[in-house]
Motif scaffolding. Sequence first.
Motif, short mmCIF file in Angstrom:
data_model
loop_
_atom_site.label_atom_id
_atom_site.label_comp_id
_atom_site.label_asym_id
_atom_site.label_seq_id
_atom_site.Cartn_x
_atom_site.Cartn_y
_atom_site.Cartn_z
N GLU A 12 -10.31 2.24 15.11
CA GLU A 12 -9.68 3.38 15.66
C GLU A 12 -9.25 4.37 14.47
O GLU A 12 -9.11 3.89 13.29
CB GLU A 12 -8.55 3.01 16.59
CG GLU A 12 -8.63 1.81 17.38
CD GLU A 12 -7.91 2.24 18.79
OE1 GLU A 12 -7.31 3.16 18.74
OE2 GLU A 12 -8.01 1.35 19.67
N GLU B 55 -6.09 7.94 8.73
CA GLU B 55 -5.99 6.32 8.71
C GLU B 55 -7.00 6.04 9.62
O GLU B 55 -7.40 6.37 10.92
CB GLU B 55 -4.72 5.86 9.27
CG GLU B 55 -3.94 5.83 8.04
CD GLU B 55 -2.46 4.89 8.43
OE1 GLU B 55 -2.52 4.37 9.35
OE2 GLU B 55 -1.51 5.17 7.55
N LEU C 23 -8.10 2.28 11.19
CA LEU C 23 -7.76 1.04 11.59
C LEU C 23 -8.89 0.11 12.00
O LEU C 23 -9.68 0.53 12.70
CB LEU C 23 -6.70 0.88 12.40
CG LEU C 23 -5.59 1.91 12.20
CD1 LEU C 23 -4.56 1.60 13.26
CD2 LEU C 23 -4.62 1.83 11.01
N GLY D 182 -9.82 -3.74 12.54
CA GLY D 182 -9.08 -5.17 13.01
C GLY D 182 -10.15 -6.21 13.36
O GLY D 182 -11.07 -6.17 14.21
N GLN E 292 -6.42 -7.18 9.43
CA GLN E 292 -6.54 -5.69 9.49
C GLN E 292 -6.77 -5.04 8.19
O GLN E 292 -6.21 -5.26 7.00
CB GLN E 292 -4.96 -4.99 9.99
CG GLN E 292 -5.26 -3.47 10.15
CD GLN E 292 -4.09 -3.08 10.68
OE1 GLN E 292 -3.99 -2.02 11.54
NE2 GLN E 292 -2.96 -3.37 10.22
N VAL F 269 -6.84 -1.37 6.58
CA VAL F 269 -6.45 0.28 6.79
C VAL F 269 -7.05 0.86 5.64
O VAL F 269 -6.73 0.68 4.47
CB VAL F 269 -4.86 0.47 6.74
CG1 VAL F 269 -4.61 1.76 7.08
CG2 VAL F 269 -4.25 -0.34 7.90
N ARG G 15 -6.68 4.77 4.05
CA ARG G 15 -5.82 5.82 4.47
C ARG G 15 -6.28 6.81 3.23
O ARG G 15 -6.56 6.67 2.13
CB ARG G 15 -4.49 5.60 4.23
CG ARG G 15 -3.69 6.74 4.55
CD ARG G 15 -1.85 6.50 4.69
NE ARG G 15 -1.34 7.88 4.78
CZ ARG G 15 -0.89 8.10 5.72
NH1 ARG G 15 -0.49 7.54 6.66
NH2 ARG G 15 -0.31 9.48 5.70
#
Length: 246
Positions: free
Chosen positions: A127, A197, A199, A201, A206, A208, A210
Amino acid sequence: MIRVAVTGAKGRMGSTVVQAVTDAPDMEVVALFDAGDEITPQSVNGAQVAVDFSIPSVTESNVHALLDAGVDVVVGTTGWTEESYARVREHAEASGRAVLIAPNFAMGAVLAMKFAAMAAPYFESAEVIEMHHPAKVDAPSGTAVATARGIAKARAEAGLGEMPDATETDELGSRGGRVDGIPVHAVRLRGLTASEEILLGNAGEQLVIRTDSFDRVSFMPGVLLGVRRVIGRTGLTIGLDQVMGL
Ligand SMILES: NC(=O)C1=CN([C@@H]2O[C@H](COP(=O)(O)OP(=O)(O)OC[C@H]3O[C@@H](n4cnc5c(N)ncnc54)[C@H](OP(=O)(O)O)[C@@H]3O)[C@@H](O)[C@H]2O)C=CC1
Ligand SMILES: O=C(O)C1=N[C@H](C(=O)O)C[C@H](O)C1
């Protein structure tokens, strides 16, 4: 010296570009355009390259006018569609000129998009959350659209299917918009400039990715690189990564 015109010159980005070009040792500003100014072969004043940071509703017509005036164009303005890309590609090829359109010129953002596409095949879920200043007129950001498209393309090429999501009701649209099936969420918050960001998973983990632009100067090395690299090309190039050898 590279002779540079700036369109949207009075705006937040345009005024920062004028300063960056003025400070660059190999460039000079020769023409400035903002709302109400007409772009003609005369008014571009011998510019070799124009940099457009205007508004989504006018950027395509600015590019056509600049091509007609014999100028290569670097575009940072967002809001482009596949149809508008196709029209500009055809015009640039027919006129033997070059257009570089990039949704984000910050090195961190360019690399974040690349890293997201690299990582996407290895994660079940992905996402995108983009976060911007509240004066931004378009949502989702051009960067978020490009990021999501890159993730979706990488997932499709890897043969990944639908992402897990048991949502049955979402009357408020809380799961975000979808770009090629990837959920994209937009935040508008006083104090922010531009952040994103991504994301990713899997069961039990996870990743991330950024990127933050705290100041519009973050976009300037990429814009100046675009000005230098657009000269000598022909046709349409989409994304700064394409002229960085990434
Ligand atoms: N690619 C990248 O790295 C980045 C892209 N952007 C994008 O750049 C664009 C501009 O952002 P920002 O500078 O914050 O916006 P601003 O609203 O601050 O600036 C836009 C400027 O364009 C002017 N303008 C309006 N119509 C025309 C026209 N026909 N010709 C020339 N100029 C015109 C506006 O004038 P008026 O206010 O009078 O209408 C304003 O001065 C947005 O699409 C944004 O998403 C932003 C940051 C980085
Ligand atoms: O409007 C902005 O500010 C920005 N726009 C671009 C986008 O829509 O992606 C680039 C950056 O995020 C800043």
